[in-house]
Design an enzyme around this catalytic site. Structure first.
Site, PDB file in Angstrom:
ATOM      1  N   HIS A 230       1.080   3.461  -0.570  1.00  0.00           N
ATOM      2  CA  HIS A 230       0.210   4.636  -0.577  1.00  0.00           C
ATOM      3  C   HIS A 230       0.966   5.843  -0.021  1.00  0.00           C
ATOM      4  CE1 HIS A 230      -3.340   2.564  -1.802  1.00  0.00           C
ATOM      5  NE2 HIS A 230      -3.435   1.842  -0.713  1.00  0.00           N
TER       6      HIS A 230
ATOM      7  N   CYS B 279       4.153  -7.009   1.729  1.00  0.00           N
ATOM      8  CA  CYS B 279       4.368  -6.933   3.176  1.00  0.00           C
ATOM      9  C   CYS B 279       4.280  -8.342   3.768  1.00  0.00           C
ATOM     10  CB  CYS B 279       3.277  -6.041   3.785  1.00  0.00           C
ATOM     11  SG  CYS B 279       3.156  -6.129   5.578  1.00  0.00           S
TER      12      CYS B 279
ATOM     13  N   CYS C  16       5.749   1.785   8.430  1.00  0.00           N
ATOM     14  CA  CYS C  16       5.700   0.520   9.164  1.00  0.00           C
ATOM     15  C   CYS C  16       6.745  -0.422   8.555  1.00  0.00           C
ATOM     16  CB  CYS C  16       4.301  -0.098   9.087  1.00  0.00           C
ATOM     17  SG  CYS C  16       3.858  -0.697   7.446  1.00  0.00           S
TER      18      CYS C  16
ATOM     19  N   GLU D  81      -5.126  -4.308  -1.845  1.00  0.00           N
ATOM     20  CA  GLU D  81      -4.925  -5.364  -0.852  1.00  0.00           C
ATOM     21  C   GLU D  81      -6.117  -6.317  -0.820  1.00  0.00           C
ATOM     22  OE1 GLU D  81      -3.628  -5.877   3.823  1.00  0.00           O
ATOM     23  OE2 GLU D  81      -3.352  -3.954   2.834  1.00  0.00           O
TER      24      GLU D  81
ATOM     25  N   HIS E 233      -9.761  -1.937  -3.625  1.00  0.00           N
ATOM     26  CA  HIS E 233      -8.467  -1.657  -3.006  1.00  0.00           C
ATOM     27  C   HIS E 233      -7.505  -2.792  -3.356  1.00  0.00           C
ATOM     28  CE1 HIS E 233      -5.321  -1.209   0.003  1.00  0.00           C
ATOM     29  NE2 HIS E 233      -5.699   0.064   0.077  1.00  0.00           N
TER      30      HIS E 233
ATOM     31  N   HIS F 275       0.938  -4.343  -1.175  1.00  0.00           N
ATOM     32  CA  HIS F 275      -0.381  -4.893  -0.886  1.00  0.00           C
ATOM     33  C   HIS F 275      -0.548  -6.322  -1.371  1.00  0.00           C
ATOM     34  CE1 HIS F 275      -1.085  -0.484  -1.086  1.00  0.00           C
ATOM     35  NE2 HIS F 275      -1.761  -0.762   0.006  1.00  0.00           N
TER      36      HIS F 275
END
Length: 137
Positions: free
Chosen positions: A44, A98, A12, A128, A126, A76
């Protein structure tokens, strides 16, 4: 058996930008003779992380592991306290967060400033989620 590749295959936009920034940073760090760390795995994708490692990016799990040099903030994102810890150590920060995650961090921070509740759903550990939670006031 025929194989069709999706029209939009690959990373992405946010991941692509993070990898490109990391590649440039690794090259610049190498030219300057300083280490280039990534705080956790940049993205990832084990193959991409390994390619970055071969390019000179050293994954670490804690800011304390970086002695000097450049540090890449993962795609993240991270909490503001992590950025402050990097600055305290005198590390040169390259933010590979991002843009969509950065916008989420700003939304969470703005809600906190207005006293609005924030409900964050995700895996507690996680990166993020922990990074975003750090922007709650």
């Amino acid at each position: 058996m025929p194989c069709t590749v999706a029209k939009h295959a690959g990373f992405c936009m946010g991941v692509r930008q993070a990898v490109e920034k990391a590649e440039r940073a690794a090259a610049q760090a190498q030219e300057r003779g300083i280490p280039c760390y990534s705080l956790g795995e940049l993205i990832h994708n084990p193959d991409a992380v390994e390619a970055l490692r071969r390019a000179g990016v050293i994954p670490i799990t804690s800011v304390d592991q970086a002695q000097c040099g450049m540090i890449l903030l993962r795609g993240h994102g991270v909490a503001p306290e992590v950025i402050a810890a990097c600055r305290e150590k005198g590390l040169e920060i390259r933010d590979c967060t991002c843009p969509f995650v950065r916008a989420l961090h700003q939304t969470v921070a703005d809600a906190g400033e207005k006293g609005l509740p924030v409900i964050l759903i995700g895996e507690r550990q996680h990166p993020e989620v922990t990074g975003t939670a750090g922007w709650c006031r």
